[in-house]
Design a protein around this motif. Structure first.
Motif, PDB file in Angstrom:
ATOM      1  N   ASP A 230       0.860  -1.215   0.040  1.00 40.09           N
ATOM      2  CA  ASP A 230       0.054   0.115   0.086  1.00 40.09           C
ATOM      3  C   ASP A 230       0.979   1.381   0.031  1.00 40.09           C
ATOM      4  O   ASP A 230       2.145   1.102   0.375  1.00 40.09           O
ATOM      5  CB  ASP A 230      -0.855   0.085   1.287  1.00 40.09           C
ATOM      6  N   LYS A 232       0.691   4.744   1.697  1.00 38.55           N
ATOM      7  CA  LYS A 232      -0.186   5.505   2.575  1.00 38.55           C
ATOM      8  C   LYS A 232      -0.426   6.864   2.623  1.00 38.55           C
ATOM      9  O   LYS A 232      -1.120   7.475   2.745  1.00 38.55           O
ATOM     10  CB  LYS A 232       0.220   4.977   3.932  1.00 38.55           C
ATOM     11  N   PHE A 287      -4.370 -10.154   7.543  1.00 36.25           N
ATOM     12  CA  PHE A 287      -3.339  -9.044   6.891  1.00 36.25           C
ATOM     13  C   PHE A 287      -2.146  -8.935   8.062  1.00 36.25           C
ATOM     14  O   PHE A 287      -2.562  -8.464   9.190  1.00 36.25           O
ATOM     15  CB  PHE A 287      -4.274  -7.974   6.858  1.00 36.25           C
ATOM     16  N   ASN A 303      -4.329  -7.097  10.767  1.00 39.08           N
ATOM     17  CA  ASN A 303      -5.611  -6.857  10.318  1.00 39.08           C
ATOM     18  C   ASN A 303      -6.353  -8.211  10.277  1.00 39.08           C
ATOM     19  O   ASN A 303      -6.000  -9.020   9.576  1.00 39.08           O
ATOM     20  CB  ASN A 303      -5.784  -5.998   9.088  1.00 39.08           C
ATOM     21  N   ARG A 305      -8.806  -8.949   8.188  1.00 36.91           N
ATOM     22  CA  ARG A 305      -9.700  -9.096   7.155  1.00 36.91           C
ATOM     23  C   ARG A 305      -8.609  -8.724   5.879  1.00 36.91           C
ATOM     24  O   ARG A 305      -7.481  -8.651   6.360  1.00 36.91           O
ATOM     25  CB  ARG A 305     -10.442  -7.775   7.269  1.00 36.91           C
ATOM     26  N   GLY A 307      -7.039  -6.409   3.174  1.00 34.94           N
ATOM     27  CA  GLY A 307      -6.629  -5.003   3.109  1.00 34.94           C
ATOM     28  C   GLY A 307      -7.176  -4.231   2.036  1.00 34.94           C
ATOM     29  O   GLY A 307      -7.760  -4.609   0.955  1.00 34.94           O
ATOM     30  N   ASP A 308      -7.293  -3.017   2.036  1.00 36.94           N
ATOM     31  CA  ASP A 308      -8.031  -1.920   1.130  1.00 36.94           C
ATOM     32  C   ASP A 308      -6.982  -0.864   1.235  1.00 36.94           C
ATOM     33  O   ASP A 308      -6.596  -0.114   2.159  1.00 36.94           O
ATOM     34  CB  ASP A 308      -9.114  -1.454   1.657  1.00 36.94           C
ATOM     35  N   PRO A 309      -6.154  -0.647  -0.029  1.00 35.32           N
ATOM     36  CA  PRO A 309      -6.472  -0.978  -1.542  1.00 35.32           C
ATOM     37  C   PRO A 309      -5.628  -2.350  -1.930  1.00 35.32           C
ATOM     38  O   PRO A 309      -5.720  -2.761  -3.163  1.00 35.32           O
ATOM     39  CB  PRO A 309      -6.044   0.279  -2.117  1.00 35.32           C
ATOM     40  N   GLU A 310      -5.048  -2.993  -0.896  1.00 37.05           N
ATOM     41  CA  GLU A 310      -4.288  -4.347  -1.311  1.00 37.05           C
ATOM     42  C   GLU A 310      -5.162  -5.383  -2.105  1.00 37.05           C
ATOM     43  O   GLU A 310      -4.616  -5.962  -3.000  1.00 37.05           O
ATOM     44  CB  GLU A 310      -3.448  -4.853  -0.253  1.00 37.05           C
TER      45      GLU A 310
HETATM   46  N1  GLY Z   1      -4.179  -1.217   3.491  1.00 37.38           N
HETATM   47  C1  GLY Z   1      -4.250  -1.068   5.042  1.00 37.38           C
HETATM   48  C2  GLY Z   1      -5.581  -1.538   5.623  1.00 37.38           C
HETATM   49  O1  GLY Z   1      -6.455  -2.119   4.844  1.00 37.38           O
HETATM   50  O2  GLY Z   1      -5.789  -1.212   6.670  1.00 37.38           O
END
Ligand code: GLY
Ligand code: AMP
Length: 441
Positions: A230, A232, A287, A303, A305, A307-310
């Motif tokens: 990512d 950031k 994650f 995390n 779950r 990741g966003d945006p991974e």
């Molecule tokens: N890319 C980091 C997150 O999903 O928290």
């Protein structure tokens, strides 16, 4: 079969799209979804206001009535609130950790204690609930043996803070004002009353997303996906304020085979042993947020779950059926499930609204040159945009800070980069902004 995805961001658009690729999946409901999932093939949005117990009970009823065979949860908040336990109590198949396991993300105090207990390599840290003790520790840090040029001090709020819970304080003044805001003024609510004070680590960040299948009383499995990164900071070159993520790439060219081996031995295996020893029920995704220096990995965070945006970069590389993967996670056959990956690379820069990550513009119409987009082979994953049935005909309007990602595959990182930015060039909305160096920082 019918499936349900819970969430409304770019990650959920990517998950819904990938599930819809499965021949076994007839329909993907997305609750509440966004302007992208509204028109994605096989997908349909279902309004729901998450975090409201009555709405969740309504969603369980909807899943039962509709005959939905599998639910996948995108964001952390419903996981931390125990949605998985309640779905399972109702006899429903859902991918995600139970509430106890979700503490690995929902409480930094819990996750750091878990890492220490099971020998997962991480930065040194101490937990504080008393603001004066925390301040004393910070003063000792900045007045200590390297007082002339002290390392920064990393301050982490215990609870979920939507990306606002980590401050890297460069000096005692910054540390003091952050500790006062978190612990005394309640700037993050209850999430900031306890903090972790952590050693600053240097290196390059890597995100490893993985499938997890751990159940009390049996041997667990964690299978990592291709690595991702990512970006950031808001501006090119890693400058400017932190954001929810300005774009991602997969795989990470500098995450070497040696670093991957180190990750497995120093982080993944001890995590798995810890989950088993704690008797966790964790059947979903995890994650690992890593800091890597000289092929040596330290864990910054879990995390619970994807990741966003991974996700928007990793899922397009999956050469397997995502619904089958979820079934393997849930029924305990993950160990035998082959994770095959497409060759090449994906680059997924994010377009944001003017002003983001501060207060930003909303409601701007988005135009898309579909013909040119099709030539790039890229896919647009919508994050913060809604469908508008306006007088000029249906269209998309911006509705969030991170508006969309252009996710492009290439034979290598350079080709993926070129295609992704060609694809972004087909999109336009007032105040649209993005970084040009995703994958090249
Ligand atoms: N890319 C980091 C997150 O999903 O928290
Ligand atoms: P976290 O939520 O713990 O991943 O922290 C958010 C961001 O803060 C990470 O993505 C890193 O960029 C940074 N960060 C967190 N912990 C550290 C650390 N110990 N040293 C350096 N940077 C850190």
């Amino acid at each position: 079969m019918k499936v349900l995805v819970i969430g409304s961001g770019g990650r959920e658009h990517a998950i819904a799209w990938k599930l819809a690729q499965s021949e076994k999946v007839a329909k993907v409901y997305v609750a509440p979804g966004n302007g992208g999932t509204a028109t994605e093939a096989k997908c349909e949005n279902t309004p729901v206001s998450l975090g409201d117990p009555a709405a969740e009970a309504g969603l369980i009823g909807f899943v039962q009535r509709t005959g939905i065979a599998l639910t996948v949860v995108g964001p952390e908040v419903p996981l931390a609130e125990g949605i998985v336990d309640r779905f399972r109590a109702a006899g429903l198949a859902i991918a995600g950790p139970g509430k106890q396991a979700a503490m690995l993300e929902a409480s930094k105090v819990f996750s750091k204690s878990f890492m220490r207990k099971y020998g997962v390599r991480t930065a040194g840290s101490e937990n504080f609930t008393d603001p004066s003790q925390a301040l004393k520790y910070a003063q000792a840090h900045f007045g200590g043996k390297n007082a002339a040029a002290p390392d920064p001090l990393v301050i982490k709020a215990d609870g979920l803070a939507a990306g606002k819970g980590v401050v890297i304080a460069a000096d005692i003044a910054e540390a003091e004002s952050c500790l006062t805001a978190f612990m005394k003024d309640g700037s993050l609510g209850a999430a900031g009353y306890s903090v972790v004070l952590e050693e600053f680590l240097e290196g390059k960040e890597v995100s490893v997303l993985a499938a997890v299948s751990v159940r009390p009383g049996s041997k667990g499995v964690i299978k990592p996906f291709v690595s991702a990164r990512d970006h950031k900071r808001r501006f090119d070159g890693g400058q400017g304020p932190n954001t929810g993520g300005m774009g991602s790439i997969a795989p990470v060219p500098d995450f070497s085979a040696a670093a991957q081996q180190d990750f497995d031995a120093a982080i993944l295996q001890p995590t798995l042993r810890g989950m088993e020893a704690e008797g966790m029920d964790y059947r979903g995704f995890i994650f690992f947020g890593l800091m890597v220096k000289d092929d040596r990995c330290s864990l910054l965070e879990y995390n619970v779950r994807l990741g966003d945006p991974e996700t928007q970069a990793v899922l397009p590389l999956m050469d397997f059926d995502f619904a089958d993967l979820c079934a393997a996670i849930l029924d305990g056959t993950l160990a035998a499930f082959p994770l095959n990956w497409k060759s090449g690379a994906v680059c997924a820069p994010v377009a944001v609204a003017e002003g983001y990550p501060g207060s930003y513009r909303k409601g701007d119409p988005i135009t898309l040159d579909e013909m040119t987009l099709a030539k790039t082979g890229a896919r647009i994953f919508i994050a913060g945009a809604q469908r508008d049935e306006g007088a000029a005909g249906p269209g998309l309007r911006t509705a969030g800070g991170r508006v969309l990602a252009a996710s492009a595959w290439g034979v290598d990182a350079d080709q993926a980069w070129t295609r992704a930015y060609q694809a972004l060039g087909t999109v336009s909305f007032a105040g649209m902004a993005y970084r040009k160096d995703i994958g090249r920082e």
